[in-house]
Scaffold this motif. Structure first.
Motif, PDB file in Angstrom:
ATOM      1  N   ILE A 194      43.437  37.628  31.497  1.00  0.00           N
ATOM      2  CA  ILE A 194      42.970  36.587  30.566  1.00  0.00           C
ATOM      3  C   ILE A 194      43.430  35.220  31.077  1.00  0.00           C
ATOM      4  CG2 ILE A 194      43.288  35.616  28.246  1.00  0.00           C
ATOM      5  CD1 ILE A 194      43.255  38.539  27.196  1.00  0.00           C
ATOM      6  N   ALA A 195      44.677  35.134  31.537  1.00  0.00           N
ATOM      7  CA  ALA A 195      45.206  33.870  32.077  1.00  0.00           C
ATOM      8  C   ALA A 195      44.417  33.416  33.302  1.00  0.00           C
ATOM      9  CB  ALA A 195      46.678  34.024  32.414  1.00  0.00           C
ATOM     10  N   LYS A 196      43.862  34.363  34.043  1.00  0.00           N
ATOM     11  CA  LYS A 196      43.066  34.042  35.232  1.00  0.00           C
ATOM     12  C   LYS A 196      41.583  33.874  34.897  1.00  0.00           C
ATOM     13  CE  LYS A 196      46.300  36.366  38.242  1.00  0.00           C
ATOM     14  NZ  LYS A 196      46.629  37.511  39.062  1.00  0.00           N
ATOM     15  N   SER A 197      41.278  33.861  33.604  1.00  0.00           N
ATOM     16  CA  SER A 197      39.899  33.718  33.100  1.00  0.00           C
ATOM     17  C   SER A 197      38.963  34.818  33.585  1.00  0.00           C
ATOM     18  CB  SER A 197      39.327  32.346  33.463  1.00  0.00           C
ATOM     19  OG  SER A 197      40.102  31.317  32.910  1.00  0.00           O
ATOM     20  N   ALA A 198      39.524  35.979  33.888  1.00  0.00           N
ATOM     21  CA  ALA A 198      38.716  37.116  34.327  1.00  0.00           C
ATOM     22  C   ALA A 198      38.296  37.990  33.149  1.00  0.00           C
ATOM     23  CB  ALA A 198      39.483  37.956  35.341  1.00  0.00           C
ATOM     24  N   LEU A 199      39.047  37.920  32.050  1.00  0.00           N
ATOM     25  CA  LEU A 199      38.723  38.637  30.818  1.00  0.00           C
ATOM     26  C   LEU A 199      38.793  37.668  29.642  1.00  0.00           C
ATOM     27  CD1 LEU A 199      40.873  41.932  31.065  1.00  0.00           C
ATOM     28  CD2 LEU A 199      38.457  41.645  31.642  1.00  0.00           C
ATOM     29  N   LYS A 209      48.084  41.755  49.360  1.00  0.00           N
ATOM     30  CA  LYS A 209      49.033  40.642  49.505  1.00  0.00           C
ATOM     31  C   LYS A 209      48.292  39.335  49.749  1.00  0.00           C
ATOM     32  CE  LYS A 209      53.053  43.182  51.021  1.00  0.00           C
ATOM     33  NZ  LYS A 209      54.032  43.435  52.084  1.00  0.00           N
ATOM     34  N   ASN A 210      47.070  39.421  50.245  1.00  0.00           N
ATOM     35  CA  ASN A 210      46.266  38.237  50.543  1.00  0.00           C
ATOM     36  C   ASN A 210      45.336  37.841  49.392  1.00  0.00           C
ATOM     37  OD1 ASN A 210      47.311  38.149  53.210  1.00  0.00           O
ATOM     38  ND2 ASN A 210      45.898  39.771  53.776  1.00  0.00           N
ATOM     39  N   PHE A 211      45.358  38.576  48.295  1.00  0.00           N
ATOM     40  CA  PHE A 211      44.447  38.322  47.177  1.00  0.00           C
ATOM     41  C   PHE A 211      45.171  37.663  46.011  1.00  0.00           C
ATOM     42  CE2 PHE A 211      41.943  42.347  48.575  1.00  0.00           C
ATOM     43  CZ  PHE A 211      41.401  41.661  49.639  1.00  0.00           C
ATOM     44  N   THR A 212      44.394  37.113  45.100  1.00  0.00           N
ATOM     45  CA  THR A 212      44.977  36.455  43.926  1.00  0.00           C
ATOM     46  C   THR A 212      45.245  37.432  42.783  1.00  0.00           C
ATOM     47  OG1 THR A 212      42.783  35.909  43.078  1.00  0.00           O
ATOM     48  CG2 THR A 212      43.881  34.249  44.454  1.00  0.00           C
ATOM     49  N   ILE A 213      44.851  38.696  42.965  1.00  0.00           N
ATOM     50  CA  ILE A 213      45.130  39.712  41.950  1.00  0.00           C
ATOM     51  C   ILE A 213      45.812  40.911  42.608  1.00  0.00           C
ATOM     52  CG2 ILE A 213      43.243  39.014  40.412  1.00  0.00           C
ATOM     53  CD1 ILE A 213      41.610  41.381  41.417  1.00  0.00           C
ATOM     54  N   SER A 214      46.508  41.672  41.788  1.00  0.00           N
ATOM     55  CA  SER A 214      47.211  42.865  42.281  1.00  0.00           C
ATOM     56  C   SER A 214      46.250  44.059  42.301  1.00  0.00           C
ATOM     57  CB  SER A 214      48.391  43.183  41.361  1.00  0.00           C
ATOM     58  OG  SER A 214      47.911  43.610  40.092  1.00  0.00           O
ATOM     59  N   THR A 215      46.699  45.141  42.910  1.00  0.00           N
ATOM     60  CA  THR A 215      45.875  46.355  42.931  1.00  0.00           C
ATOM     61  C   THR A 215      45.641  46.866  41.511  1.00  0.00           C
ATOM     62  OG1 THR A 215      47.833  47.725  43.304  1.00  0.00           O
ATOM     63  CG2 THR A 215      46.577  47.099  45.245  1.00  0.00           C
ATOM     64  N   SER A 216      46.644  46.770  40.661  1.00  0.00           N
ATOM     65  CA  SER A 216      46.493  47.229  39.272  1.00  0.00           C
ATOM     66  C   SER A 216      45.507  46.360  38.505  1.00  0.00           C
ATOM     67  CB  SER A 216      47.839  47.229  38.551  1.00  0.00           C
ATOM     68  OG  SER A 216      48.716  48.141  39.167  1.00  0.00           O
ATOM     69  N   GLU A 217      45.590  45.041  38.706  1.00  0.00           N
ATOM     70  CA  GLU A 217      44.636  44.136  38.051  1.00  0.00           C
ATOM     71  C   GLU A 217      43.219  44.423  38.550  1.00  0.00           C
ATOM     72  OE1 GLU A 217      47.298  40.137  37.255  1.00  0.00           O
ATOM     73  OE2 GLU A 217      46.536  40.500  39.278  1.00  0.00           O
ATOM     74  N   PHE A 218      43.098  44.661  39.851  1.00  0.00           N
ATOM     75  CA  PHE A 218      41.779  44.964  40.398  1.00  0.00           C
ATOM     76  C   PHE A 218      41.225  46.262  39.822  1.00  0.00           C
ATOM     77  CE2 PHE A 218      39.151  47.120  43.601  1.00  0.00           C
ATOM     78  CZ  PHE A 218      38.066  46.245  43.596  1.00  0.00           C
ATOM     79  N   SER A 219      42.058  47.279  39.704  1.00  0.00           N
ATOM     80  CA  SER A 219      41.603  48.552  39.129  1.00  0.00           C
ATOM     81  C   SER A 219      41.065  48.353  37.721  1.00  0.00           C
ATOM     82  CB  SER A 219      42.743  49.573  39.101  1.00  0.00           C
ATOM     83  OG  SER A 219      43.106  49.923  40.401  1.00  0.00           O
ATOM     84  N   LEU A 220      41.780  47.575  36.925  1.00  0.00           N
ATOM     85  CA  LEU A 220      41.342  47.314  35.560  1.00  0.00           C
ATOM     86  C   LEU A 220      40.063  46.477  35.543  1.00  0.00           C
ATOM     87  CD1 LEU A 220      41.935  47.742  32.575  1.00  0.00           C
ATOM     88  CD2 LEU A 220      43.372  45.704  32.640  1.00  0.00           C
ATOM     89  N   LEU A 221      40.037  45.439  36.349  1.00  0.00           N
ATOM     90  CA  LEU A 221      38.851  44.581  36.428  1.00  0.00           C
ATOM     91  C   LEU A 221      37.638  45.369  36.924  1.00  0.00           C
ATOM     92  CD1 LEU A 221      38.394  41.615  35.778  1.00  0.00           C
ATOM     93  CD2 LEU A 221      38.732  41.107  38.188  1.00  0.00           C
ATOM     94  N   GLY A 253      51.993  48.398  29.834  1.00  0.00           N
ATOM     95  CA  GLY A 253      51.438  48.105  31.158  1.00  0.00           C
ATOM     96  C   GLY A 253      50.038  47.521  31.081  1.00  0.00           C
ATOM     97  N   ILE A 254      49.189  48.124  30.256  1.00  0.00           N
ATOM     98  CA  ILE A 254      47.820  47.624  30.073  1.00  0.00           C
ATOM     99  C   ILE A 254      47.859  46.232  29.458  1.00  0.00           C
ATOM    100  CG2 ILE A 254      45.699  47.924  28.720  1.00  0.00           C
ATOM    101  CD1 ILE A 254      45.657  49.783  31.049  1.00  0.00           C
ATOM    102  N   THR A 255      48.705  46.040  28.457  1.00  0.00           N
ATOM    103  CA  THR A 255      48.806  44.739  27.791  1.00  0.00           C
ATOM    104  C   THR A 255      49.196  43.648  28.789  1.00  0.00           C
ATOM    105  OG1 THR A 255      49.358  45.802  25.696  1.00  0.00           O
ATOM    106  CG2 THR A 255      49.968  43.487  25.928  1.00  0.00           C
ATOM    107  N   LYS A 256      50.136  43.950  29.671  1.00  0.00           N
ATOM    108  CA  LYS A 256      50.574  42.983  30.681  1.00  0.00           C
ATOM    109  C   LYS A 256      49.432  42.646  31.645  1.00  0.00           C
ATOM    110  CE  LYS A 256      54.066  42.284  34.231  1.00  0.00           C
ATOM    111  NZ  LYS A 256      55.222  42.841  34.935  1.00  0.00           N
ATOM    112  N   LEU A 257      48.694  43.663  32.101  1.00  0.00           N
ATOM    113  CA  LEU A 257      47.561  43.425  33.003  1.00  0.00           C
ATOM    114  C   LEU A 257      46.478  42.604  32.319  1.00  0.00           C
ATOM    115  CD1 LEU A 257      47.171  46.942  34.677  1.00  0.00           C
ATOM    116  CD2 LEU A 257      48.090  44.854  35.710  1.00  0.00           C
ATOM    117  N   VAL A 258      46.177  42.939  31.072  1.00  0.00           N
ATOM    118  CA  VAL A 258      45.156  42.213  30.312  1.00  0.00           C
ATOM    119  C   VAL A 258      45.568  40.753  30.149  1.00  0.00           C
ATOM    120  CG1 VAL A 258      44.151  41.965  27.994  1.00  0.00           C
ATOM    121  CG2 VAL A 258      44.134  44.194  29.136  1.00  0.00           C
ATOM    122  N   ALA A 259      46.821  40.510  29.799  1.00  0.00           N
ATOM    123  CA  ALA A 259      47.300  39.132  29.629  1.00  0.00           C
ATOM    124  C   ALA A 259      47.149  38.340  30.924  1.00  0.00           C
ATOM    125  CB  ALA A 259      48.750  39.130  29.161  1.00  0.00           C
TER     126      ALA A 259
END
Length: 126
Positions: A78-83, A31-43, A69-75
């Motif tokens: 990408i918007a966060k310039s992480a991918l 809750k204190n991070f700029t990414i979700s647990t799912s985004e972090f797992s993928l990253l 689900g993967i497409t949403k996380l990737v998007a």
């Protein structure tokens, strides 16, 4: 039921409890991070081999998630310039995804912030 089956059932029950407790704790921490647990797992998956590119189809298989689900996380990443995404030169429908330096840094920052909690989990271990 034989002793092995009893042990297997006990192990499944204990790992399910651990998983539930970890999921609850992770959601509170994230809750204190700029990414979700799912985004972090993928990253985090990308961070193990940063030079490697992945397609959505490959990520669906290795992450055991559905394509939307993967497409949403990737998007989102990408918007966060992480991918970054590069279109395949032979098949314009396919994109090759790679982690950016910013994505690696974000992953490392989250890991660093999680470390005190991780250390607390294992503090009684020798």
């Amino acid at each position: 039921m034989d002793p092995r089956q009893q042990n297997e059932q006990r192990l499944m029950m204990v790992t399910s409890i651990i998983q539930q407790l970890m999921n609850t704790r992770m959601h509170k921490l994230f809750k204190n991070f700029t990414i979700s647990t799912s985004e972090f797992s993928l990253l985090n998956h990308f961070s193990h081999k940063p030079a490697r590119s992945w397609t959505i189809s490959e990520l669906v298989e290795v992450m055991e998630m559905n394509q939307p689900g993967i497409t949403k996380l990737v998007a989102s990443l990408i918007a966060k310039s992480a991918l970054t995404a590069e279109v395949d030169e032979f098949d314009k429908r396919k994109r090759h995804l790679t982690i950016t330096k910013q994505g690696l840094q974000l992953c490392a920052e989250v890991m660093q912030k999680l470390q005190p909690d991780v250390s607390r989990c294992f503090s009684d271990w020798q």
